[in-house]
Write an enzyme that holds these catalytic residues in place. Structure first.
Site, PDB file in Angstrom:
ATOM      1  N   GLY A  70       0.795  -1.223   0.000  1.00 24.34           N
ATOM      2  CA  GLY A  70       0.000   0.000   0.000  1.00 24.34           C
ATOM      3  C   GLY A  70       0.827   1.272   0.000  1.00 24.34           C
ATOM      4  O   GLY A  70       2.003   1.270  -0.395  1.00 24.34           O
ATOM      5  N   THR A  99      -3.653  -2.571  -1.820  1.00 20.36           N
ATOM      6  CA  THR A  99      -4.315  -2.300  -0.544  1.00 20.36           C
ATOM      7  C   THR A  99      -5.809  -2.311  -0.781  1.00 20.36           C
ATOM      8  O   THR A  99      -6.282  -1.764  -1.784  1.00 20.36           O
ATOM      9  CB  THR A  99      -3.903  -0.951   0.083  1.00 20.36           C
ATOM     10  OG1 THR A  99      -4.824  -0.656   1.138  1.00 20.36           O
ATOM     11  CG2 THR A  99      -3.910   0.202  -0.899  1.00 20.36           C
ATOM     12  N   ASP A 101      -7.955  -0.756   0.860  1.00 18.08           N
ATOM     13  CA  ASP A 101      -8.535   0.568   1.129  1.00 18.08           C
ATOM     14  C   ASP A 101      -8.654   1.441  -0.133  1.00 18.08           C
ATOM     15  O   ASP A 101      -9.376   2.421  -0.144  1.00 18.08           O
ATOM     16  CB  ASP A 101      -7.684   1.339   2.150  1.00 18.08           C
ATOM     17  CG  ASP A 101      -7.781   0.746   3.536  1.00 18.08           C
ATOM     18  OD1 ASP A 101      -8.424  -0.306   3.687  1.00 18.08           O
ATOM     19  OD2 ASP A 101      -7.202   1.329   4.478  1.00 18.08           O
ATOM     20  N   GLY A 145     -11.091   0.807   5.844  1.00 24.33           N
ATOM     21  CA  GLY A 145     -10.931   2.143   5.271  1.00 24.33           C
ATOM     22  C   GLY A 145     -10.549   3.094   6.380  1.00 24.33           C
ATOM     23  O   GLY A 145     -11.395   3.635   7.075  1.00 24.33           O
ATOM     24  N   GLU A 200     -14.111   2.049   9.012  1.00 23.95           N
ATOM     25  CA  GLU A 200     -13.427   2.031  10.318  1.00 23.95           C
ATOM     26  C   GLU A 200     -12.872   3.397  10.741  1.00 23.95           C
ATOM     27  O   GLU A 200     -12.769   3.686  11.922  1.00 23.95           O
ATOM     28  CB  GLU A 200     -12.293   1.009  10.308  1.00 23.95           C
ATOM     29  CG  GLU A 200     -11.218   1.305   9.279  1.00 23.95           C
ATOM     30  CD  GLU A 200     -10.088   0.283   9.291  1.00 23.95           C
ATOM     31  OE1 GLU A 200      -9.465   0.130   8.237  1.00 23.95           O
ATOM     32  OE2 GLU A 200      -9.821  -0.323  10.334  1.00 23.95           O
ATOM     33  N   ARG A 255     -10.840  -9.245   4.196  1.00 26.47           N
ATOM     34  CA  ARG A 255      -9.463  -9.096   3.711  1.00 26.47           C
ATOM     35  C   ARG A 255      -8.822 -10.456   3.397  1.00 26.47           C
ATOM     36  O   ARG A 255      -7.880 -10.528   2.603  1.00 26.47           O
ATOM     37  CB  ARG A 255      -8.624  -8.316   4.733  1.00 26.47           C
ATOM     38  CG  ARG A 255      -7.393  -7.723   4.108  1.00 26.47           C
ATOM     39  CD  ARG A 255      -6.650  -6.790   5.029  1.00 26.47           C
ATOM     40  NE  ARG A 255      -6.079  -7.458   6.177  1.00 26.47           N
ATOM     41  CZ  ARG A 255      -5.314  -6.849   7.088  1.00 26.47           C
ATOM     42  NH1 ARG A 255      -5.070  -5.552   6.961  1.00 26.47           N
ATOM     43  NH2 ARG A 255      -4.829  -7.499   8.105  1.00 26.47           N
TER      44      ARG A 255
HETATM   45  N1  ADP Z   1       7.817   6.919   4.822  1.00 29.22           N
HETATM   46  C1  ADP Z   1       8.275   5.663   4.870  1.00 29.22           C
HETATM   47  N2  ADP Z   1       9.589   5.410   4.623  1.00 29.22           N
HETATM   48  C2  ADP Z   1      10.068   4.153   4.655  1.00 29.22           C
HETATM   49  N3  ADP Z   1       9.306   3.066   4.917  1.00 29.22           N
HETATM   50  C3  ADP Z   1       8.010   3.243   5.161  1.00 29.22           C
HETATM   51  C4  ADP Z   1       7.424   4.548   5.164  1.00 29.22           C
HETATM   52  N4  ADP Z   1       6.110   4.419   5.446  1.00 29.22           N
HETATM   53  C5  ADP Z   1       5.895   3.092   5.638  1.00 29.22           C
HETATM   54  N5  ADP Z   1       7.024   2.396   5.464  1.00 29.22           N
HETATM   55  C6  ADP Z   1       7.189   0.940   5.595  1.00 29.22           C
HETATM   56  O1  ADP Z   1       6.353   0.300   4.634  1.00 29.22           O
HETATM   57  C7  ADP Z   1       5.826  -0.909   5.170  1.00 29.22           C
HETATM   58  C8  ADP Z   1       4.349  -0.968   4.968  1.00 29.22           C
HETATM   59  O2  ADP Z   1       3.721   0.205   5.500  1.00 29.22           O
HETATM   60  P1  ADP Z   1       2.280   0.120   6.164  1.00 29.22           P
HETATM   61  O3  ADP Z   1       1.842   1.503   6.461  1.00 29.22           O
HETATM   62  O4  ADP Z   1       2.330  -0.838   7.315  1.00 29.22           O
HETATM   63  O5  ADP Z   1       1.368  -0.614   5.092  1.00 29.22           O
HETATM   64  P2  ADP Z   1       0.831  -0.201   3.638  1.00 29.22           P
HETATM   65  O6  ADP Z   1       1.938  -0.396   2.666  1.00 29.22           O
HETATM   66  O7  ADP Z   1      -0.268  -1.196   3.422  1.00 29.22           O
HETATM   67  O8  ADP Z   1       0.349   1.227   3.725  1.00 29.22           O
HETATM   68  C9  ADP Z   1       6.283  -0.984   6.613  1.00 29.22           C
HETATM   69  O9  ADP Z   1       7.363  -1.895   6.692  1.00 29.22           O
HETATM   70  C10 ADP Z   1       6.723   0.426   6.937  1.00 29.22           C
HETATM   71  O10 ADP Z   1       7.791   0.451   7.875  1.00 29.22           O
HETATM   72  O1  FBP Z   2      -3.548  -6.192  10.105  1.00 31.32           O
HETATM   73  P1  FBP Z   2      -3.720  -4.870  10.768  1.00 31.32           P
HETATM   74  O2  FBP Z   2      -2.414  -4.249  11.136  1.00 31.32           O
HETATM   75  O3  FBP Z   2      -4.719  -4.906  11.881  1.00 31.32           O
HETATM   76  O4  FBP Z   2      -4.298  -3.948   9.627  1.00 31.32           O
HETATM   77  C1  FBP Z   2      -5.519  -3.320   9.601  1.00 31.32           C
HETATM   78  C2  FBP Z   2      -5.488  -2.260   8.523  1.00 31.32           C
HETATM   79  O5  FBP Z   2      -5.062  -2.756   7.300  1.00 31.32           O
HETATM   80  C3  FBP Z   2      -5.893  -2.278   6.244  1.00 31.32           C
HETATM   81  O6  FBP Z   2      -6.691  -3.341   5.785  1.00 31.32           O
HETATM   82  C4  FBP Z   2      -5.065  -1.807   5.098  1.00 31.32           C
HETATM   83  O7  FBP Z   2      -4.338  -0.687   5.496  1.00 31.32           O
HETATM   84  P2  FBP Z   2      -2.896  -0.388   4.890  1.00 31.32           P
HETATM   85  O8  FBP Z   2      -3.087  -0.262   3.411  1.00 31.32           O
HETATM   86  O9  FBP Z   2      -2.435   0.858   5.537  1.00 31.32           O
HETATM   87  O10 FBP Z   2      -2.047  -1.586   5.231  1.00 31.32           O
HETATM   88  C5  FBP Z   2      -6.737  -1.167   6.907  1.00 31.32           C
HETATM   89  O11 FBP Z   2      -7.980  -1.014   6.311  1.00 31.32           O
HETATM   90  C6  FBP Z   2      -6.815  -1.670   8.307  1.00 31.32           C
HETATM   91  O12 FBP Z   2      -7.013  -0.635   9.253  1.00 31.32           O
END
Ligand code: ADP
Ligand code: FBP
Length: 370
Positions: A70, A99, A101, A145, A200, A255
């Site tokens: 994501g 993702t 979302d 979401g 959510e 999911r």
């Molecule tokens: N600004 C950033 N710089 C480097 N790594 C990041 C940054 N934001 C998120 N990450 C890393 O990307 C990975 C996934 O981010 P996360 O927010 O958990 O899920 P998603 O990719 O679904 O949004 C995690 O390992 C997190 O540490």
């Molecule tokens: O497995 P976890 O950490 O509870 O993740 C829940 C979150 O992951 C999601 O499904 C996807 O979010 P991200 O794309 O930030 O990973 C959100 O809708 C939800 O809040």
């Protein structure tokens, strides 16, 4: 086609680069994965240590890195790309948007979103059946979401059994004229039952703020479904009106399902085109559909902002007219929001590179690295 003999899977997200063994990926290993939910590679939050990740890429002699995830993952991919460029390595870094979302900007949708909307129908149907079967029945369904209410909006539009959809982008209020409780009361008096879908991240500003974060730094949200269920129950108990509220939280069940046919086709398209892009020498890009066309979008464009429902746009207006719920916003707010949106569009029209990804090209690894 390209004569690649070794493909390695990184186990458990970014920390898998430096903390785990790799998983050899052969056609036999991946043959059936589209029929399963989840991920054979595992996933994690946090653990993005750029230096260790790039060391591991160098040590293992990896020359193309494909990163699936994501908005956080795409940001992480961009940081890896910058570090690889700084070290002058001839390694492609490419992103694949994933993702449910659907909060990744520029692209038409991220894979998994379509499946989530489809699977959400089962929960909404159940809520409708339960609500219809009792006196003053309220079926409440929470969907994923955090900041973007696309799943809730599309699931509501698809179902047509939903009387009220609440998303993070559309603030609402509970009490008084035009508020949620008044609307619920009216629906119950007119129809005897109602179905509410809540994302959510909706209404989080009304709950006490959570200070907790997950390992990636994402704020841990309070359970808005439980909170609003209690609020509705308290309201009707004060009104001395008996209601029957059933709260369904299908979020992880949704999911965890395998992708549907349309997401499977989308994945094939993304996978093939991201490889073609990397093999052509492009780097620092995310692959995705834009207006139905396959594109390569530079990381800096993908990471600029989050994709959100625009509540002054037609899609939200369509939802409001299909549910008949109050918009919870005044005309003044609509005008202000519209002005903001239009001025954003005008700014982009002046500088098309800001909004039109067809005008921005990813880098070519062969040109950019000495
Ligand atoms: N600004 C950033 N710089 C480097 N790594 C990041 C940054 N934001 C998120 N990450 C890393 O990307 C990975 C996934 O981010 P996360 O927010 O958990 O899920 P998603 O990719 O679904 O949004 C995690 O390992 C997190 O540490
Ligand atoms: O497995 P976890 O950490 O509870 O993740 C829940 C979150 O992951 C999601 O499904 C996807 O979010 P991200 O794309 O930030 O990973 C959100 O809708 C939800 O809040």
């Amino acid at each position: 086609m390209y004569g690649v003999t070794r493909v390695l899977g990184i186990d458990g997200g970014y920390r898998g680069f430096y903390a785990r063994n790799t998983i050899p990926l052969t056609p036999k290993v991946v043959n059936d994965i589209h029929k399963r939910g989840g991920t054979i590679l595992g996933t994690s939050r946090g653990g993005h240590d750029t230096s260790k990740i790039v060391h591991s890429i160098q040590d293992r002699g990896i020359n193309q890195v494909y990163i699936i995830g994501g908005d956080g993952t795409q940001k992480g991919a961009s940081v890896i790309f910058e570090e690889i460029r700084r070290r002058g390595l001839k390694v492609v870094v490419a992103g694949i948007p994933k993702t449910i979302d659907n909060d990744i900007p520029v692209i038409d949708r991220s894979f998994g979103f379509d499946t989530a909307v489809e699977e959400a129908q089962r929960a909404i149907n159940a809520a409708h059946v339960e609500a219809e079967s009792v006196e003053n029945g309220i079926g409440l369904v929470k969907l994923m979401g955090r900041y973007s209410g696309f799943i809730a909006m599309y699931a509501t539009l698809a179902s047509r059994d939903v009387d009220c959809c609440l998303i993070p982008e559309s603030p609402f209020y509970l009490d008084g004229k035009g508020g949620l409780y008044e609307y619920i009361e009216k629906q119950l008096k007119e129809n005897g039952h109602m179905v509410i879908v809540i994302a959510e991240g909706a209404g989080q500003e009304l709950l006490s703020e959570s200070m907790q974060q997950d390992a990636s730094g994402n704020k841990l949200l309070q359970d808005v479904g439980l909170w609003i269920s209690q609020g509705i129950k308290d309201y009707f108990s004060k009104q001395k009106m008996t209601i029957n509220l059933k709260y369904i939280d299908p979020t992880y069940m949704i999911r965890a399902v395998p992708g549907n046919a349309s997401d499977n086709v989308y994945c094939t398209l993304l996978a093939q085109s991201v490889v073609h892009g990397a093999m052509a020498g492009y780097t620092g890009f995310t692959s995705g559909l834009v207006n139905g066309r396959q594109t390569y979008i530079p990381f800096y464009r993908i990471n600029e902002k989050q994709h959100k429902v625009v509540i002054t746009d037609r899609m939200w207006a369509r939802l409001l007219s299909s549910t008949n719920q109050p918009s919870f916003i005044t005309n003044k707010e609509v005008i202000e929001d519209r002005k903001e949106h239009i001025s954003g569009e005008e700014k982009n029209a002046e500088n098309p590179n800001d909004e039109n990804c067809a005008d921005v090209a990813p880098e070519n690894v062969n040109d950019s690295i000495p």
